[in-house]
Design an enzyme around this catalytic site. Structure first.
Site, short mmCIF file in Angstrom:
data_model
loop_
_atom_site.label_atom_id
_atom_site.label_comp_id
_atom_site.label_asym_id
_atom_site.label_seq_id
_atom_site.Cartn_x
_atom_site.Cartn_y
_atom_site.Cartn_z
NE ARG B 59 65.78 -69.47 -8.15
CZ ARG B 59 65.47 -70.83 -8.13
NH1 ARG B 59 64.45 -71.26 -7.66
NH2 ARG B 59 66.25 -71.83 -8.94
CB THR B 60 66.17 -63.15 -11.44
OG1 THR B 60 66.97 -63.60 -10.63
CG2 THR B 60 66.29 -61.54 -11.27
CE LYS B 88 69.47 -57.49 -36.36
NZ LYS B 88 68.34 -56.88 -36.28
NE ARG B 109 70.62 -63.30 -14.52
CZ ARG B 109 70.47 -63.65 -13.19
NH1 ARG B 109 69.39 -62.97 -12.59
NH2 ARG B 109 71.16 -64.43 -12.44
CG HIS B 137 71.15 -60.78 -8.16
ND1 HIS B 137 70.00 -60.09 -8.62
CD2 HIS B 137 70.56 -62.10 -8.08
CE1 HIS B 137 69.18 -60.87 -9.01
NE2 HIS B 137 69.64 -62.16 -8.92
#
Lengths: 163, 310
Positions: B59-60, B88, B109, B137
């Protein structure tokens, strides 16, 4: 014992001391009772070779009971003063020269500290990255609270003493 | 506030609701309202937005990408950390330094708490937090606030009930932080094991905000303006316990006969069983409108951090 002042503390001057006087160094006074051990541990004083005299649960006019630490031939840097201030925000640091108090500094809780503690939150990004840990300090219901600058989690001071 | 002349968010990072004042929240909400009316504009024309999703999100991520496109910008990036240099052994700090040199703004995120704050420290362009672990958030909170504002025409003096998992849900924590600036009266409805954390209750005490903790949704519907439902996660309980507990925090259409007519039900989605499908057809259901508002909220934030005037 009276609280520390600038009186001549040379041995044999007729005053009775419960903790032996030092000639040169620092005296940390007005430490809340029980916090003295945490300060010694936190400043890693046992690891040094300097002479340390401590008093626990000493009677105090201001505090009822207090702890007191005397350290010979020692000064504190800014980081150590901050570390001290979070355990004993109302303590006094007396600098002693030739048995006399030549400087008296009253502690206050710093608004933030950097690089002193690791964040106790194992999922905090600060563990894995090239940054110095950083905490914002506040007092809540008489307790010192440290909030991590990165993960925003808040912790009581007691948690840090155990790390 | 006049958002034509005083954009305090220009070239700023959007990391946490705790960084925002009431005035700033109001300013953002007014901008969302304006952007929603306009639907499409070219405020990101010629801009490249880094979409750095170090963990999967549907969704985000989608709503941010739609937001960028609607504003005339383009995105580059990745949708999980598996194929990035972090695998890495590169630090997030180095990754952000490099990606920010390619882009005009970054959306991040990350599964670790504090990642967005750290990214902001190393980025040469504005960073917008799209969720950092269990911490913040902020774009979800802003779309929640806007939806509440849209439903009631105000944010002040509302009775807001939050139900379900109040202990682990970052959306409810940030929402409580934000609404506490608007003299909200809170009702917390959760099993004892999933109650609102002590530090947030202390914050409400400090701000003299009234709250009560109850154990039943039905008993408060007659006095509630917003009911914010959340999902109780199965993994917090054993299966039998979960079934027993979760059953007490389900909203269905029949329960809403007792509700205040102006009640609106929100949910950050995805829902599982906590809102019965028959609620969808009632005028109380606002959670799909809320999800749509995510696009407008994210459009507004991107527009604000990249334009002096919006």
């Amino acid at each position: 014992m009276s609280d520390y002042d600038s009186t001549d503390l040379k041995p044999g001057n007729g005053k009775s001391l419960q903790v032996e006087a030092i000639k040169d160094g620092v005296v940390i006074d007005h430490i809340p009772a029980t916090q003295g051990v945490k300060i010694i541990k936190s400043l890693n004083l046992f690891a040094s070779k300097v002479r340390i005299a401590v008093g626990f649960n000493l009677p105090s006019k201001m505090m009822g009971l207090k702890d007191l630490i005397k350290i010979e031939h020692r000064q504190f840097n800014e980081q150590e003063v901050n570390r001290l201030a979070i355990f004993a925000p109302n303590a006094t640091i007396n600098v002693i020269a030739d048995y006399k108090v030549v400087q008296k500094t009253k502690m206050s809780l710093p608004s933030s500290i950097h690089g002193l503690f690791i964040c106790p939150n194992s999922n905090c990004i600060s563990h894995n990255e090239p940054v110095t840990s950083s905490f914002h300090l506040s007092e809540r219901q008489g307790q010192t609270i440290l909030q991590c600058h990165y993960c925003e989690k808040s912790f009581k001071l007691d948690i840090f003493a155990e790390i | 506030m006049d958002n034509k002349t005083n954009n305090a968010l220009y070239q700023q990072h959007i990391i946490s609701i705790s960084d925002m004042s009431r005035e700033m929240l109001e300013f953002i909400i007014m901008t969302i309202e304006k952007i929603k009316r306009q639907k499409i504009c070219s405020l990101l024309s010629g801009k490249i937005i880094g979409s750095c999703f170090f963990e999967p999100s549907t969704r985000t991520k989608l709503s941010f990408e739609v937001a960028v496109r609607k504003l005339g910008g383009t995105t580059i990036g990745f949708d999980n950390g598996v194929n990035t240099s972090l695998k890495k052994g590169e630090t997030l700090a180095d990754s952000i330094k490099i990606i920010s040199s390619y882009t005009d703004a970054l959306i991040i995120r990350h599964p670790k708490e504090g990642a967005a704050r750290l990214a902001a420290q190393f980025s040469s362009v504005p960073v917008i937090n799209g969720g950092d672990g269990a911490n913040q958030h902020p774009t979800q909170t802003l779309l929640d606030l806007f939806t509440i504002y849209e439903c009631h025409g105000r944010l002040d003096n509302l009775t807001v009930a939050l139900a379900g998992d109040l202990k682990y849900g970052r959306t409810v924590h940030s929402l409580v932080q934000a609404l506490s600036l608007f003299n909200t009266q809170f009702i917390f409805i959760s099993p004892e094991e999933l109650a609102m954390p002590e530090y947030l209750l202390s914050l409400l005490d400090q701000r003299n905000i009234c709250y009560e903790q109850v154990y039943s949704i039905e008993s408060i519907l007659h006095e509630t303006d917003i009911l914010y439902m959340t999902r109780i996660q199965k993994e917090r309980f054993d299966e039998t316990e979960y079934k027993y507990i979760a059953a007490r925090y389900i909203l269905d259409k029949a329960m809403l006969t007792k509700a205040k007519p102006s009640l609106r039900v929100l949910h950050p989605l995805p829902r599982v069983d906590e809102i019965a499908p028959d609620v969808d057809e009632t005028p109380f259901a606002c959670y799909f409108q809320q999800a749509e508002n995510g696009v407008y909220a994210r459009m507004s934030l991107l527009a604000l951090v990249l334009n002096k005037i919006v």
